[in-house]
Enzyme design. Structure first.
Site, PDB file in Angstrom:
ATOM      1  N   GLU A 113      20.434  83.506  59.986  1.00 10.22           N
ATOM      2  CA  GLU A 113      20.177  82.079  60.173  1.00 10.22           C
ATOM      3  C   GLU A 113      21.379  81.364  60.786  1.00 10.22           C
ATOM      4  O   GLU A 113      22.486  81.586  60.317  1.00 10.22           O
ATOM      5  CB  GLU A 113      19.841  81.419  58.829  1.00 10.22           C
ATOM      6  CG  GLU A 113      19.328  80.005  59.004  1.00 10.22           C
ATOM      7  CD  GLU A 113      18.910  79.354  57.670  1.00 10.22           C
ATOM      8  OE1 GLU A 113      18.011  78.541  57.693  1.00 10.22           O
ATOM      9  OE2 GLU A 113      19.516  79.683  56.638  1.00 10.22           O
ATOM     10  N   GLU A 262      17.651  83.430  52.011  1.00 13.51           N
ATOM     11  CA  GLU A 262      16.335  83.611  51.401  1.00 13.51           C
ATOM     12  C   GLU A 262      15.425  84.585  52.139  1.00 13.51           C
ATOM     13  O   GLU A 262      14.243  84.316  52.289  1.00 13.51           O
ATOM     14  CB  GLU A 262      15.660  82.238  51.311  1.00 13.51           C
ATOM     15  CG  GLU A 262      15.280  81.593  52.668  1.00 13.51           C
ATOM     16  CD  GLU A 262      16.272  80.595  53.226  1.00 13.51           C
ATOM     17  OE1 GLU A 262      17.461  80.685  52.852  1.00 13.51           O
ATOM     18  OE2 GLU A 262      15.872  79.747  54.031  1.00 13.51           O
ATOM     19  N   ASN A 263      15.915  85.723  52.614  1.00 16.96           N
ATOM     20  CA  ASN A 263      15.037  86.665  53.297  1.00 16.96           C
ATOM     21  C   ASN A 263      13.889  87.061  52.364  1.00 16.96           C
ATOM     22  O   ASN A 263      14.136  87.515  51.252  1.00 16.96           O
ATOM     23  CB  ASN A 263      15.824  87.905  53.697  1.00 16.96           C
ATOM     24  CG  ASN A 263      17.128  87.555  54.376  1.00 16.96           C
ATOM     25  OD1 ASN A 263      17.147  86.787  55.332  1.00 16.96           O
ATOM     26  ND2 ASN A 263      18.222  88.076  53.856  1.00 16.96           N
ATOM     27  N   HIS A 293      17.572  78.685  43.778  1.00 12.96           N
ATOM     28  CA  HIS A 293      17.455  78.048  45.092  1.00 12.96           C
ATOM     29  C   HIS A 293      16.756  79.000  46.070  1.00 12.96           C
ATOM     30  O   HIS A 293      15.781  78.641  46.738  1.00 12.96           O
ATOM     31  CB  HIS A 293      18.863  77.670  45.560  1.00 12.96           C
ATOM     32  CG  HIS A 293      18.977  77.146  46.962  1.00 12.96           C
ATOM     33  ND1 HIS A 293      19.465  75.892  47.246  1.00 12.96           N
ATOM     34  CD2 HIS A 293      18.698  77.700  48.162  1.00 12.96           C
ATOM     35  CE1 HIS A 293      19.470  75.707  48.556  1.00 12.96           C
ATOM     36  NE2 HIS A 293      19.011  76.793  49.140  1.00 12.96           N
ATOM     37  N   GLU A 294      17.254  80.242  46.132  1.00  7.45           N
ATOM     38  CA  GLU A 294      16.670  81.205  47.081  1.00  7.45           C
ATOM     39  C   GLU A 294      15.227  81.531  46.706  1.00  7.45           C
ATOM     40  O   GLU A 294      14.375  81.697  47.576  1.00  7.45           O
ATOM     41  CB  GLU A 294      17.503  82.487  47.133  1.00  7.45           C
ATOM     42  CG  GLU A 294      18.983  82.288  47.459  1.00  7.45           C
ATOM     43  CD  GLU A 294      19.238  81.435  48.684  1.00  7.45           C
ATOM     44  OE1 GLU A 294      18.439  81.488  49.633  1.00  7.45           O
ATOM     45  OE2 GLU A 294      20.235  80.680  48.679  1.00  7.45           O
ATOM     46  N   GLU A 316      15.870  73.008  52.839  1.00  9.24           N
ATOM     47  CA  GLU A 316      17.120  73.064  52.080  1.00  9.24           C
ATOM     48  C   GLU A 316      17.193  72.021  50.962  1.00  9.24           C
ATOM     49  O   GLU A 316      17.668  72.299  49.872  1.00  9.24           O
ATOM     50  CB  GLU A 316      18.323  72.961  53.007  1.00  9.24           C
ATOM     51  CG  GLU A 316      18.498  74.179  53.913  1.00  9.24           C
ATOM     52  CD  GLU A 316      18.460  75.508  53.164  1.00  9.24           C
ATOM     53  OE1 GLU A 316      18.744  75.529  51.949  1.00  9.24           O
ATOM     54  OE2 GLU A 316      18.119  76.523  53.781  1.00  9.24           O
TER      55      GLU A 316
HETATM   56 ZN    ZN Z   1      18.725  77.371  51.127  1.00 17.88          ZN
END
Ligand code: ZN
Length: 860
Positions: A113, A262-263, A293-294, A316
């Site tokens: 990213e 976050e894959n 979060h992920e 995000e």
């Molecule tokens: Zn994030």
């Protein structure tokens, strides 16, 4: 144009040979286009071998244009196959290759990213162009190899007795930037999570965790699995949409440029979250927050993705909010929202006062700008504003709207309007003006209470207040215009429990809407003045708070007696802002820390205020007073180290402060030496590898550690973190030749990896006043070249890290007239056409410097 399917084969069999700098990458793509149209693929490569378009081999001289592969005269349905060499990375961008100094083993992982998938395989690098992905990887047979999809087959490679080919299940539709490969002799742990869905079916999700083999001993996999399961339980129920990506694996990888990524099905984290030395509870909580979060991204970001990077905040902000909510609701930590107020919001407030701030919904013209937008606005301000939105529409409507949004846009792309539409339907409220005022303006509102005393009043506690007004002051740093926003917030009234010796407790709380420059607070006129009137109590809104005179005096006299941890954190923030904004001398903040920090029970808050105090000493206190103020802080740290509870997080926080402050003050070097040699024994204190390095770094910065001693420590700690600790200590030695060598290594050579570069720069910048003056001109001279020749990650670290930030304001000089500030202005004026992303970093460093000089100029 529509992309359907990628089939990608990577051959990393020879990665463990440092002499091999690349690997074969073969990409097949099926896509549709307007017949006759042209397009191009992105591929940052070390050579393209062949390109076939619809069965026809293209002339490479004609088709390959630098990092682009031109595809001309397309059919309605197309198939393209690109074969080339991709390069291993040392910057954390693309396919990063790492050799473990502890055992020599080679590890690979990918990080893309926003736009580094093109460093690994040829693709249409745009989040909107989703497709199904099938990966195949050839690698040494004794490695673990993982990707987004589950392993679907593995076979020995014909003709290579030591290698195998892994095949991975085809993914659902997703964007290129979240595809992922992990390969190496990683340590792997397995578990499983399952749940019963509404229709009675069972959802089984295999879990796995990875870290380098040499870290396995410190890897607390059971704790991480427990958090993972708690999170999956929570989010599956909350989002009412079954986890969509099959398996859930999490890998902790070396030299990682960010916290985590976050894959889908294969999340990557920085291995700094594998705690090899003693860590505080705040570090464990921060790791849990990142994990949540992920996980929230599996739905928000991965399942539903922004169309383009200008809506990066959509995913995000949401994930940041949900990460904190997840820790609050699904784990045993009770401090999640205090940490959010204390750390995340501080990040947003800082960023939002820079001249380069931007609306949450940003204008992102190119990929460099996209990369820079992973900032405090996109994450933390966005999440704060979402918190405000939740207060505005109600939690239930917010969640119902989100559920609807997932169902409607699953595996697709959206923009802001889609989310607002879903929330408007769920809440029945028009969010147009809310969105304009919060998402499309920049800057932060400052809120303060204006209290008018009754006749004869002196502003003392208990006197009758005639009226209370809330003032909102809110200049957009970008436009210079006042931007008043609607705030839903609380006012907390705090008084001493028992005369003026007891705890400060909340005696009342008023919730109200604030709009415009002045809002009368109903219900306070005619009441006795409290000891502390806390605006934005409970931290509902996003705003900077100035305490009124009486309340500030209370905070400075009795901050430690406020019983509510959130209220205490908010008062700490108000005092810090007043120092940062040059309203009060910074040494008053340091004094408050020395006085009240020993009683601070929240470890996250304690670490934060100790860090702020160190910044205040080195940057905001004028040179004439600095040594005295610093030595006071150092003595406090040494004393508190002795009287903290043995083995407590507080003890660890104080010893870290002792070591950090000692980099600039040689007053306690004997103690540091004693801790290293064991002749100084502090009950409960484990002098482990991380602490040893920070003690050595302080000694080195004072010229009190020889290169041979640092080498000996490196022989004792052969780990990757040991190597970073050594790089920092070595470059911190106050010797002109050492500094010259560090500068050369950082700026002129390309031999250093991202993390060793970071450590070298940190060591270089640790220097006695004046020692780095000779590097001011070289710094400005090298900027454009560095930006042109290095990757954006590496260039960013150099430009940000080497800015001559530590400057003293000479007596009688105005902050705006400081020579380094003028030199920066001259560079900015002379380089109006420099890349926007480069100028942004320089502008921000200039602003930090000006802020520091103004703080030094506050009349004492
Ligand atoms: Zn994030």
């Amino acid at each position: 144009m529509t992309t359907h399917r990628y089939d990608i084969s990577l051959d990393v069999r020879h990665a463990a040979d440092p002499a091999v700098d690349g690997y074969t990458s073969r990409t097949f793509i099926a896509f549709s286009a307007v017949p006759g149209a042209d397009t191009f693929l992105d591929f940052i490569h070390g050579g393209v071998h062949s390109v076939f378009l619809n069965g026809e081999e293209l002339d490479l001289g004609f088709a390959v244009d630098g990092d682009r592969i031109q595809l001309r005269n397309l059919a309605a349905d197309n198939e393209v196959i690109v074969t080339g060499t991709a390069l291993y990375s040392r910057s954390g961008e693309g396919m990063h290759r790492f050799f473990d100094p502890a055992d020599g083993k080679c590890y690979l992982y990918t990080q893309y990213e926003p736009a580094d998938a093109r460093r690994v395989f040829a693709n249409f690098e745009q989040p909107e162009l989703k497709a199904e992905f099938t990966f195949h990887v050839a690698a040494p047979s004794d490695w673990h190899v993982a990707s987004n999809g589950a392993e679907s087959g593995r076979a020995p490679l014909a003709g290579d007795p030591d290698a195998s080919t892994w095949d991975f299940a085809t993914t659902k539709r997703m964007s290129t930037y979240i595809t992922s490969i992990l390969a190496g002799p990683y340590f792997r742990a397995e578990d499983n999570w399952s749940t019963v869905l509404d229709d009675g079916a069972r959802l089984e999700v295999p879990l796995a965790l990875y870290c380098r083999a040499s870290l396995a001993e410190s890897f607390d996999a059971p704790e991480l699995f427990a958090l993972t399961k708690a999170g999956l339980d929570f989010f599956n129920r909350l989002f009412d949409f079954p986890y969509p990506w099959g398996k859930y694996e999490q890998a902790f990888v070396p030299e990682y440029n960010l916290g985590a990524m976050e894959n889908p099905g294969l999340v990557t984290f920085t291995e700094k979250y594998v705690f090899t030395s003693r860590a505080t509870d705040a570090q464990y909580e921060a790791r849990a927050n990142t994990l949540m979060h992920e996980m929230a991204h599996m739905w928000f970001g991965d399942l539903v993705t922004m169309r383009w990077w200008d809506d990066l905040w959509l995913k995000e902000s949401f994930a940041d909010f949900m990460g904190t909510l997840g820790v609050d609701r699904a784990t045993s930590w009770e401090s999640a929202w205090v940490s959010f107020a204390n750390k995340r919001k501080a990040w947003a407030y800082l960023q939002d006062q820079l001249p380069t701030t931007h609306p949450i919904v940003a204008d992102i013209p190119d990929l460099e700008a996209a990369k820079q937008n992973f900032d405090g606005i996109t994450y933390a301000k966005g999440a704060s504003v979402l918190k405000q939105l939740v207060a505005y529409v109600g939690f239930e409507a917010f969640i119902n709207g989100s559920r609807q949004y997932f169902r409607e846009h699953a595996f697709g792309n959206t923009s802001l309007a889609d989310l607002l539409g879903a929330l408007e339907t769920a809440s029945g409220r028009d969010l147009g003006s809310w969105s304009r005022q919060w998402l499309q303006t920049s800057g932060i509102s400052t809120l303060s209470a204006e209290i008018t005393d009754g006749p004869g009043g002196t502003g003392s506690i208990g006197e009758i207040m005639e009226s209370v007004l809330l003032r909102q002051d809110s200049v957009d740093p970008a436009t210079g215009r006042q931007e008043h926003r609607p705030h839903r917030l609380k006012l907390g009234l705090y008084d001493y429990d028992d005369g003026d010796s007891g705890a400060l407790r909340r005696t009342d709380s008023l919730e109200l809407d604030v709009d415009g420059p002045l809002t009368a607070v109903p219900g306070l006129a005619g009441r006795p003045r409290p000891a502390l009137l806390l605006v934005n109590d409970e931290d509902l809104s996003y705003a900077k708070v100035r305490l009124d005179g009486r309340s500030e005096a209370t905070a400075r006299e009795a901050l430690d007696r406020i019983d509510d941890p959130m209220a205490r954190a908010l008062c700490w923030t108000a005092l810090w802002d007043s120092a940062r904004d040059a309203e009060t001398p910074a040494e008053l903040y340091v004094a408050a820390v020395e006085r009240f920090a020993p009683a601070e029970s929240g470890i996250g808050v304690l670490l934060n205020i100790l860090g702020n105090a160190a910044t205040a000493v080195e940057r905001y206190v004028p040179a004439a007073q600095r040594d005295t103020v610093r030595s006071g802080l150092l003595n406090t740290a040494a004393a508190r180290l002795r009287d903290s509870v043995p083995g407590s997080d507080q003890q660890l926080a104080w010893v870290r402060t002792l070591a950090g402050v000692s980099r600039h003050d040689g007053g306690r070097l004997g103690l540091l030496r004693g801790l290293l040699s064991g002749t100084e024994d502090v009950a409960g204190l484990a002098v482990d590898a991380e602490l040893r390095w920070s003690l050595w770094q302080a000694l080195a910065a004072n010229g009190a550690a020889t290169p041979a001693e640092l080498e000996a420590e490196l022989a004792r700690d052969t780990t990757a973190s040991g190597r970073e600790g050594h790089a920092l200590a070595s470059a911190a030695r106050p010797d002109a030749a050492v500094k010259a060598e560090a500068w050369q290594a950082a700026v002129e050579s390309t031999a250093l990896s991202n993390e060793i570069l970071g450590a070298t720069i940190a060591g270089f910048m640790t220097a006695p006043s004046g020692m780095l003056d000779a590097y001011i001109e070289p710094y400005f001279d090298c900027l454009e070249r560095v930006w042109r020749e290095r990757s954006i990650e590496i260039a960013g670290r150099i430009v940000r890290g080497l800015f001559p930030a530590g400057q003293d304001l000479p007596e009688g000089t105005a902050p705006e007239e400081h020579p380094v500030l003028l030199r920066t202005d001259a560079w900015l004026t002379g380089h109006a056409d420099a890349p926007r992303a480069l100028r942004r970093i320089v502008l921000e460093q200039r602003d930090h410097l000006l802020r520091a000089l103004r703080a030094q100029a506050v009349p004492r």
